[in-house]
Design an enzyme around this catalytic site. Sequence first.
Site, PDB file in Angstrom:
ATOM      1  N   TRP A  69      45.456  62.428  28.740  1.00  0.00           N
ATOM      2  CA  TRP A  69      43.957  62.893  28.894  1.00  0.00           C
ATOM      3  C   TRP A  69      43.347  63.623  27.869  1.00  0.00           C
ATOM      4  CZ3 TRP A  69      40.985  59.249  31.060  1.00  0.00           C
ATOM      5  CH2 TRP A  69      41.711  58.639  32.324  1.00  0.00           C
ATOM      6  N   ASP A 129      38.937  70.024  31.599  1.00  0.00           N
ATOM      7  CA  ASP A 129      39.009  68.699  32.412  1.00  0.00           C
ATOM      8  C   ASP A 129      39.607  68.873  33.650  1.00  0.00           C
ATOM      9  OD1 ASP A 129      39.454  66.286  33.443  1.00  0.00           O
ATOM     10  OD2 ASP A 129      40.055  65.313  31.698  1.00  0.00           O
ATOM     11  N   LYS A 176      39.637  61.550  42.253  1.00  0.00           N
ATOM     12  CA  LYS A 176      41.001  62.056  42.438  1.00  0.00           C
ATOM     13  C   LYS A 176      41.222  63.035  43.796  1.00  0.00           C
ATOM     14  CE  LYS A 176      41.625  60.013  38.628  1.00  0.00           C
ATOM     15  NZ  LYS A 176      41.724  60.657  37.406  1.00  0.00           N
TER      16      LYS A 176
HETATM   17  C1  LIG Z   1      41.082  60.118  35.953  1.00  0.00           C
HETATM   18  C2  LIG Z   1      40.856  61.082  34.926  1.00  0.00           C
HETATM   19  C3  LIG Z   1      39.785  60.861  34.015  1.00  0.00           C
HETATM   20  C4  LIG Z   1      38.965  59.469  33.852  1.00  0.00           C
HETATM   21  O1  LIG Z   1      37.954  59.419  34.581  1.00  0.00           O
HETATM   22  P1  LIG Z   1      37.019  58.023  34.612  1.00  0.00           P
HETATM   23  O2  LIG Z   1      36.476  58.386  35.878  1.00  0.00           O
HETATM   24  O3  LIG Z   1      38.010  56.850  34.656  1.00  0.00           O
HETATM   25  O4  LIG Z   1      36.218  58.399  33.585  1.00  0.00           O
HETATM   26  C5  LIG Z   1      39.799  61.952  33.068  1.00  0.00           C
HETATM   27  N1  LIG Z   1      40.491  63.071  33.095  1.00  0.00           N
HETATM   28  C6  LIG Z   1      41.490  63.086  33.909  1.00  0.00           C
HETATM   29  C7  LIG Z   1      42.316  64.674  34.002  1.00  0.00           C
HETATM   30  C8  LIG Z   1      41.735  62.173  34.958  1.00  0.00           C
HETATM   31  O5  LIG Z   1      42.681  62.176  36.009  1.00  0.00           O
END
Ligand SMILES: *Cc1c(COP(=O)(O)O)cnc(C)c1O
Length: 363
Positions: free
Chosen positions: A101, A175, A199
């Site tokens: 990521w 993030d 998530k």
């Molecule tokens: C799932 C995830 C994303 C991506 O999210 P999208 O909704 O597919 O854009 C970004 N960063 C992390 C750490 C993730 O787990």
Amino acid sequence: MSRPFNFSAGPAALPEAVLTQASAEMLDFQGSGLSVMEMSHRSKEFGAIHQAAQADLREILAVPDNYRILFMQGGGIAENAIVPLNLSKGQTVDFVVTGSWSQKSYKEAARYCTTHLAQSNADSGHTHLPAPSSWRLSEHAAYVHLCSNETIHGVEFQSLPDLKALGSDAPLVIDFSSHVASRPVDWSRVGLAFAGAQKNLGPAGLTIVVVREDLLDRALPICPSAFNYKLVADNDSMFNTPPTYSIYIAGLVFQWIKREGGVSAMESRSVAKANLLYGFLDDSAFYTCRVEPSCRSRMNVPFFLADEALNNDFLAGAKAAGLLQLKGHKSVGGMRASIYNAMPLAGVQALVDYMADFERHRA
Ligand SMILES: *Cc1c(COP(=O)(O)O)cnc(C)c1O
């Protein structure tokens, strides 16, 4: 009939109480005669849902007053562009790459600013976290980016770095998509945090951005208006039509977290679930986890069977036992159990019982 346990990395399991309430309110939200999906985002009813969701999120994450909470769209991947469009001023941005990521964020940002790789753990196959003292931070970075929980590789920062102590004045951007609301955030170390909701907070479609007010007004001229943090903040996340139903469901999740004892309760449950699963993996010669113990994620647990030829049998047996979505990400292989807030300890216990049973019969 009880529902199976869903170990999906995302979109992921939601608390059953939330799904039950949403289904009861589907056709008629609290006497309005409408589904939340059918309401104007400017209606009194939706306004109340929106305000309550914002206030509850602020409360559970203990967000200080000088930070704004924005409800946006586009997910984490869109934020990989939206953050540099808003914060980089076209200058240098430092990246700490610790898995897929942060690697994606690093790559995307290069379209909008100068990127500097301050540190990477790629040499270890993303199984450890490089000590902050080894990061090569720029002197005048616009910000420093890291992913505080790598969903695919299963490495998690147990605490956030103090950039000032490392000699950097830059704000930290995290993030925190895949562990938001599973542990407290030290906001004194964070300038901006973003998360896709799917998530740990709700359905796909909603993106949470928590941003310190002094960072709001520095977007590049090419930044799309709908993604300009200042415009979104000035319009209280109603610059465009927000993802109303996703906000409603996330709001129910925030209420559920509050009822269950808040983020501190989520954290102690996460510790108990992670200890159970990692303890089992470490005691077994049949299963292995390759992530260094000090940085193992409490949310995403990648593991391998000693005999990879048994992978399909393992997954089929798991499914039959009501344990779903355990296949690892294709870039890592093996298995991955995502054990977010909505996963009860009983789900992890059922997984461990199944794994012990499989080992007894197939090792
Ligand atoms: C799932 C995830 C994303 C991506 O999210 P999208 O909704 O597919 O854009 C970004 N960063 C992390 C750490 C993730 O787990």
